[in-house]
Design a protein around this motif. Structure first.
Motif, PDB file in Angstrom:
ATOM      1  N   GLN A  57      18.306 -47.452 -31.155  1.00 49.31           N
ATOM      2  CA  GLN A  57      17.084 -48.189 -31.482  1.00 49.31           C
ATOM      3  C   GLN A  57      16.842 -48.202 -32.986  1.00 49.31           C
ATOM      4  O   GLN A  57      16.507 -49.242 -33.567  1.00 49.31           O
ATOM      5  N   THR A  61      16.805 -51.550 -35.358  1.00 48.00           N
ATOM      6  CA  THR A  61      15.595 -51.878 -36.116  1.00 48.00           C
ATOM      7  C   THR A  61      15.906 -52.050 -37.595  1.00 48.00           C
ATOM      8  O   THR A  61      15.468 -53.012 -38.234  1.00 48.00           O
ATOM      9  N   ASN A  86      11.728 -46.568 -24.676  1.00 49.46           N
ATOM     10  CA  ASN A  86      11.298 -46.855 -26.047  1.00 49.46           C
ATOM     11  C   ASN A  86      11.957 -48.129 -26.577  1.00 49.46           C
ATOM     12  O   ASN A  86      11.311 -48.955 -27.231  1.00 49.46           O
ATOM     13  N   CYS A  89      10.265 -51.140 -25.051  1.00 50.49           N
ATOM     14  CA  CYS A  89       8.947 -51.417 -25.619  1.00 50.49           C
ATOM     15  C   CYS A  89       9.054 -51.983 -27.032  1.00 50.49           C
ATOM     16  O   CYS A  89       8.201 -52.770 -27.456  1.00 50.49           O
ATOM     17  N   SER A  90      10.096 -51.604 -27.768  1.00 48.94           N
ATOM     18  CA  SER A  90      10.252 -52.089 -29.135  1.00 48.94           C
ATOM     19  C   SER A  90      10.856 -53.485 -29.188  1.00 48.94           C
ATOM     20  O   SER A  90      10.786 -54.159 -30.213  1.00 48.94           O
ATOM     21  N   ARG A 218       5.090 -57.163 -34.580  1.00 51.43           N
ATOM     22  CA  ARG A 218       6.510 -56.793 -34.561  1.00 51.43           C
ATOM     23  C   ARG A 218       7.383 -57.571 -35.539  1.00 51.43           C
ATOM     24  O   ARG A 218       8.484 -57.128 -35.852  1.00 51.43           O
ATOM     25  N   SER A 245       1.270 -50.262 -36.098  1.00 51.84           N
ATOM     26  CA  SER A 245       2.585 -49.642 -36.272  1.00 51.84           C
ATOM     27  C   SER A 245       3.563 -50.517 -37.040  1.00 51.84           C
ATOM     28  O   SER A 245       4.770 -50.292 -36.960  1.00 51.84           O
ATOM     29  N   SER A 435       8.055 -45.080 -32.080  1.00 48.56           N
ATOM     30  CA  SER A 435       8.943 -45.220 -30.917  1.00 48.56           C
ATOM     31  C   SER A 435       8.657 -46.464 -30.090  1.00 48.56           C
ATOM     32  O   SER A 435       9.518 -46.939 -29.368  1.00 48.56           O
ATOM     33  N   SER A 436       7.446 -46.991 -30.157  1.00 43.91           N
ATOM     34  CA  SER A 436       6.956 -48.144 -29.389  1.00 43.91           C
ATOM     35  C   SER A 436       6.600 -47.774 -27.956  1.00 43.91           C
ATOM     36  O   SER A 436       5.632 -48.276 -27.411  1.00 43.91           O
TER      37      SER A 436
END
Length: 578
Positions: A57, A61, A86, A89-90, A218, A245, A435-436
């Motif tokens: 992840q 990212t 995680n 969710c991200s 996001r 976030s 972490s989302s």
């Protein structure tokens, strides 16, 4: 058969395969290492599957591209489940391969019965975009091709493909066909644009607004997001705020009012740009026991949701929160729709030149609000500058001073105690978010994964991580040291899972019970954990615990030098809880 799959992975351009070893994919690992020369993808060993999924992840990212991780049958998948959630969710495109089987009963040993299932994907089916478990090599190649395309199609997310160990080790004909991964049919389609009529409605609402507010979500992962967001903010003379976030706009921009507590109350039209939980973004949880929908309506506030949230799978979980009280939903790729909105607003400015003058006056007023906000932020920082334990604000300010002239990338930061306005972002693509999915133990692995991406283009990875999050996956530091991936991690150590300590304090007061017992089961004291010692055992340069705020600047300078020289540094800082 595993050689054929590795040919696909190489064709996709994967640079790393984040994994923790297991017999269920011994064939695949041999193909990566011996058939493919351990290059593109290169094996990256993590010491726990939760760390492995977090690395994938973090890499996705920070790199802006897809990532690959491999999990050992049932036991590895079950260890990595939190990390998979995680990733989901991200919204990161991660191809997860899992060794399985063998399905052929003649090839099974006793452990294979214990560690395999009819369909392993059921463990994560509710929070991946797609999963499959093919029974032939042709089927496996089809699964990998399809999975890669699905993961990279908006809205993006993880896919899980179980690769039968018997098929991995099955000999295939020398002429077994390897598909050309560059064919158009295997590529993700262009992201969808918004309906033209809906764009016109959104533009009208924003142009007619008295106090429009844009909130960036996001899209903050994408370096390209700053330009269109900034352009729209400036065209409208609108206020701007980051979602909790994410970071998309320059900290010092005169219309960026992130941290202003009265901002939502002033705004009559809010454009939420790719916010995962729009209800949260517009302050919907502040009055949890009241009818929030009616409360928002009473202010006359209109909310525009620009995202693809409604396209995400929600068949099992409640990710994304309750239905937000949106006046308009713009279902489209956010970056594509932003460009559409900019064109629509420009058209209105050309048709009515007086709008530009009005918006410029509003921008000037916002700049005054910004100046006052910055003054308050600096006053708060100064008021707690010499505190013992060290204030989180002082720690962040000293770290920022140490890295501000580097090509830094922030892999992680404080969540609740982050001092807005202290760390100066240039815009999007400089912060990896949290972490989302809320899973602790994410931070160390994600920071290491991000550091791999930063090593590729010369960025300086630095993260601020809570002590609880760090202790759950400290072993990730070994991976960074072993692979010589530079990284600076500062542990924001208040010796407590303070969020839960605070909950225990509140519930005890409500019930008339002793709040001073809130520390029981929530703190890591007596004895204190030697975080520096544990990190040193994995090969990192360490300092701490640092408890004197006057010692921070020199310690951070030394750590920066270590990272610039190619090392991994972990600094333990004893901080106040908030």
């Amino acid at each position: 058969g595993s050689d054929a799959v590795v040919d696909l992975l190489k064709g996709f351009g994967f640079k790393y395969a984040f994994l923790n070893p297991g017999s269920s994919y011994r064939g695949l690992q041999d193909s990566i290492v011996n058939y493919n020369g351990n290059e593109n993808p290169k094996v990256v060993l993590g010491l726990h599957e939760d760390a492995v999924t977090a690395m994938a992840q973090g890499y996705a990212t920070a790199s802006g591209g897809p990532a690959l991780c491999i999990l050992h049958n049932l036991v590895g998948l079950m260890h990595g489940v939190m990390g998979v959630f995680n990733i989901y969710c991200s919204g990161m495109p991660v191809l997860i391969l899992g060794g399985s089987g063998p399905s052929d009963i003649q090839l099974r040993g006793p452990v294979d019965y214990l560690h395999s299932a009819n369909t392993q994907g059921e463990l994560v089916r509710s929070f991946v975009k797609w999963d499959d478990e093919a029974t032939t090599m042709d089927g496996v190649l089809e699964s990998v091709l399809r999975g890669y395309k699905i993961a990279n199609t908006s809205p993006k997310g993880p896919v899980y493909i179980a690769f039968d160990s018997g098929l991995q080790e099955q000999a295939v004909d020398a002429n077994f066909p390897r598909p050309d991964v560059n064919l158009p049919c295997f590529q993700a389609p262009d992201p969808p644009a918004a309906n033209a009529e809906v764009i016109e409605q959104a533009a009208d609402m924003l142009v007619k607004a008295r106090y429009p507010l844009l909130i960036g979500g996001r899209v903050g992962f994408l370096p390209s997001a700053t330009k269109p967001i900034r352009e729209l903010v400036e065209l409208l003379g609108a206020a701007y705020s980051e979602d909790r976030s994410f970071v998309s706009m320059p900290t010092r921009h005169p219309q960026n009012l992130t941290g202003a507590r009265d901002l939502l109350g002033k705004s009559d039209v809010v454009l939420a740009i790719d916010c995962p939980d729009v209800h949260w973004s517009v302050g919907g949880y502040l009055g949890r026991r009241s009818n929030v929908y009616k409360k928002v309506e009473s202010k006359g506030q209109k909310i525009i949701d620009l995202s693809m949230n409604e396209s995400a799978s929600r068949r099992w979980n409640r990710v994304g929160g309750p239905l937000a009280n949106t006046a308009l939903q713009v279902m489209a790729d956010p970056m594509t729709a932003l460009e559409q909105l900019i064109r629509a607003v420009r058209k209105r400015l050309r048709a009515k030149p007086d709008l530009g003058a009005r918006f410029a006056r509003r921008a000037k007023a916002l700049a005054k609000e910004k100046a006052a906000l910055q003054k308050r932020q600096q006053e708060r920082l100064k008021a707690r500058w010499d505190e013992d334990p060290i204030s989180p604000g002082r720690m962040v300010a000293e770290l920022w001073a140490a890295v501000r002239d580097k090509p830094w990338y922030l892999t992680l930061r404080n969540h609740r105690s982050w001092p807005e306005g202290v760390w100066e972002f240039d815009g999007a693509g400089q912060y990896a978010g949290h972490s989302s999915g809320g899973g602790l133990g994410h931070g160390p692995g994600a920071s290491v994964g991000a550091a791999f991406a930063c090593q590729e283009d010369g960025r300086f990875p630095v993260g601020i991580i809570g002590d609880g999050d760090y202790m759950m996956a400290t072993s990730s530091i070994w991976s960074a040291v072993h692979y010589k991936v530079p990284l600076l991690l500062v542990v924001n150590n208040n010796t407590s899972w303070y969020n839960d300590e605070e909950h225990q304090f509140k519930i005890a007061k409500i019930r008339g019970r002793p709040p001073e017992n809130a520390y029981i089961g929530t703190t890591t004291r007596d004895p204190d954990v030697d975080i520096a010692g544990a990190s040193k055992a994995y090969g990192a340069y360490v300092e701490g615990p640092i408890s004197n705020p006057a010692d921070l600047a020199a310690a951070f300078r030394r750590a920066v030098k270590v990272v610039e020289d190619g090392g991994v540094a972990v600094i333990d800082v004893r901080t106040a809880s908030l």
